[in-house]
Scaffold this motif. Structure first.
Motif, PDB file in Angstrom:
ATOM      1  N   LYS A   1       0.907  -1.137  -0.065  1.00  0.00           N
ATOM      2  CA  LYS A   1       0.072   0.076  -0.052  1.00  0.00           C
ATOM      3  C   LYS A   1       1.024   1.167   0.149  1.00  0.00           C
ATOM      4  N   SER A   2       0.447   2.281  -0.661  1.00  0.00           N
ATOM      5  CA  SER A   2       1.156   3.471  -0.595  1.00  0.00           C
ATOM      6  C   SER A   2       0.329   4.496  -1.054  1.00  0.00           C
ATOM      7  N   SER A   3       0.421   5.769  -0.367  1.00  0.00           N
ATOM      8  CA  SER A   3      -0.206   6.829  -0.718  1.00  0.00           C
ATOM      9  C   SER A   3       0.254   7.506  -1.991  1.00  0.00           C
ATOM     10  N   ILE A   4      -0.572   7.435  -2.995  1.00  0.00           N
ATOM     11  CA  ILE A   4       0.000   8.206  -4.328  1.00  0.00           C
ATOM     12  C   ILE A   4      -0.838   9.180  -4.922  1.00  0.00           C
ATOM     13  N   ASN A   5      -0.324   9.969  -5.387  1.00  0.00           N
ATOM     14  CA  ASN A   5      -0.951  11.190  -6.011  1.00  0.00           C
ATOM     15  C   ASN A   5      -1.719  10.836  -7.235  1.00  0.00           C
ATOM     16  N   PRO A   6      -2.991  10.968  -7.360  1.00  0.00           N
ATOM     17  CA  PRO A   6      -3.576  10.574  -8.662  1.00  0.00           C
ATOM     18  C   PRO A   6      -2.716  10.853  -9.689  1.00  0.00           C
ATOM     19  N   ASP A   7      -2.497  12.112  -9.937  1.00  0.00           N
ATOM     20  CA  ASP A   7      -1.696  12.689 -11.130  1.00  0.00           C
ATOM     21  C   ASP A   7      -0.733  11.837 -11.500  1.00  0.00           C
ATOM     22  N   GLU A   8       0.012  11.564 -10.322  1.00  0.00           N
ATOM     23  CA  GLU A   8       1.392  10.726 -10.555  1.00  0.00           C
ATOM     24  C   GLU A   8       1.151   9.333 -11.038  1.00  0.00           C
ATOM     25  N   LEU A   9      -0.260   8.884 -10.747  1.00  0.00           N
ATOM     26  CA  LEU A   9      -0.246   7.759 -11.185  1.00  0.00           C
ATOM     27  C   LEU A   9      -0.776   7.555 -12.767  1.00  0.00           C
ATOM     28  N   LYS A  10      -1.646   8.673 -13.130  1.00  0.00           N
ATOM     29  CA  LYS A  10      -1.905   8.971 -14.492  1.00  0.00           C
ATOM     30  C   LYS A  10      -0.435   9.148 -15.174  1.00  0.00           C
TER      31      LYS A  10
END
Length: 426
Positions: free
Chosen positions: A96-105
């Protein structure tokens, strides 16, 4: 055993919606969930090779495999095939990791770019590499003349083995079937080299040299002239008059026939050098009949050519070139040579052959010789008996074929030749 459902079943029965993070070229993301509720995406679960339980509000990357465990009521996720191949190590350090949605995209877009690049590179080659290959192909393209020059140099090389020379002759024979290539063989100085092969001590070189020569001479007046001027006729007659294997004499006869065909000048030289005498001795010595059939065919060609030229000349009085050819044919004493060398009695012997093809060639030659040999035919009791026997044999064969429904046949043509000769002898 656990009971599992598909992703569509999960959307219908789950209390909380599942969010799937998509990548798009426009940079906009979206979420897929139930109509009852949508939760803010706070965490994106990094799937692994094993199934993991999902909590409410957790998102998964597009392409992940999701299922509903009906026994526990929990949602589970694991990596899809493409994710297993392209997911980076930095995203697999923790489950699990907290990822910014923009970074994921951005990360998903990068994966798509890599896939596109791999697809393009697998289908196309760099331009520089293509240019290099094309340059190499240009160097390998040779014209027929260049090929023949290379082959002749190899044939004339003192270090070349017999096997190499035989290979050269084989390739030359294929090339000289074209009229231009045969003439190029002469202009490149190849004709004397081929003629030298006739004098070789190796019968294979003699045979293949005669084969190349015959192929180059066939229907090629320019090569015929150069061959006569180069002494080919005398060398061919010498090869026929000396002890040679049958396979060599067959190829030499082929070359002689090609040299004489439609060339009265060569025919005149052939007769003046004792050509009919050489053929007579060869015919008498050939018990198998293979050479006999070739010799009789050669005689038929010479007689019929002269006859056809004389007949067509009546309608072409104003054509000077044609009249010159008629004059040249008139100078070739074929009929006198036939009588003098005994061919009126020799040629009928080919009728004793069991081969239908040999009989047909003999009958055609005998018909062509009939104006000259008529009085000899009438006194030849053996010939008369052979014709009666052949008439009965082919008459029965034709009748048998008519019974089974064949209206015309090869045997009927032979029967017509037999009957035509019988008529000429009356």
């Amino acid at each position: 055993m656990e009971r599992l459902s598909s992703f569509s079943l999960l959307l219908q029965k789950s209390d909380c919606a599942l969010t799937v993070v998509e990548n798009s070229e426009e940079g906009e993301g979206g979420a897929v969930g139930s109509e009852e509720s949508q939760e803010e995406v706070t965490e994106v679960v990094q799937p692994s090779e094993q199934w993991k339980t999902l909590s409410p509000g957790q998102a998964v990357p597009a392409g992940s495999h999701v299922r509903l465990n009906l026994q526990t009521g929990q949602r589970e996720v694991r990596l899809g095939e493409e994710q297993l191949k392209y997911w980076t190590e930095e995203h697999s350090e923790s489950e699990k990791s907290s990822i910014n949605p923009d970074e994921l995209k951005r990360s998903m877009k990068k994966i798509k770019q890599v896939l596109n690049q791999d697809s393009v590179s697998s289908k196309f080659r760099p331009m520089e590499e293509l240019k290099k290959d094309m340059a190499q192909l240009d160097l390998l393209v040779e014209t027929d003349v260049q090929i023949m020059r290379r082959l002749l140099e190899q044939f004339n090389n003192s270090s070349s083995t017999t096997e190499q020379r035989l290979k050269v002759l084989l390739e030359l024979e294929y090339l000289v079937h074209q009229v231009d290539n045969a003439q190029s063989l002469c202009s490149l100085g190849g004709l004397p080299l081929v003629l030298q092969g006739l004098n070789s001590s190796d019968v294979r070189l003699q045979e293949n040299s005669a084969f190349v020569l015959g192929s180059a001479l066939s229907s090629n007046p320019a090569v015929q002239v150069q061959a006569v001027e180069g002494g080919a006729l005398q060398m061919l007659l010498t090869a026929l008059a000396t002890a040679q294997p049958l396979r060599v004499k067959k190829k030499v006869l082929f070359a002689v026939a090609a040299l004489l065909r439609h060339f009265p000048h060569a025919q005149l030289h052939f007769l003046s050098k004792g050509g009919f005498q050489v053929l007579t001795e060869l015919f008498r010595a050939d018990a198998g009949g293979v050479l006999r059939a070739r010799i009789v065919t050669m005689l038929y060609d010479m007689i019929s050519e002269k006859e056809l030229m004389s007949q067509s000349g009546l309608d072409l009085v104003s054509d000077e070139s044609h009249q010159e050819r008629v004059r040249q044919y008139h100078q070739v004493p074929v009929e006198a040579e036939l009588l003098e060398k005994g061919w009126c009695g020799l040629a009928p012997q080919l009728l004793q052959s069991t081969e239908h093809d040999h009989r047909e060639k003999a009958l055609r030659a005998l018909l062509a010789m009939a104006p000259t040999c008529w009085h000899v035919y009438r006194s030849d009791t053996s010939l008369l008996g052979s014709l009666r026997s052949l008439q009965e044999q082919y008459h029965d064969m034709v009748q048998s074929e008519m019974i089974i429904g064949e209206e015309s046949s090869y045997y009927a043509d032979i029967l017509e030749l037999v009957q035509a000769l019988q008529v000429r002898m009356k």
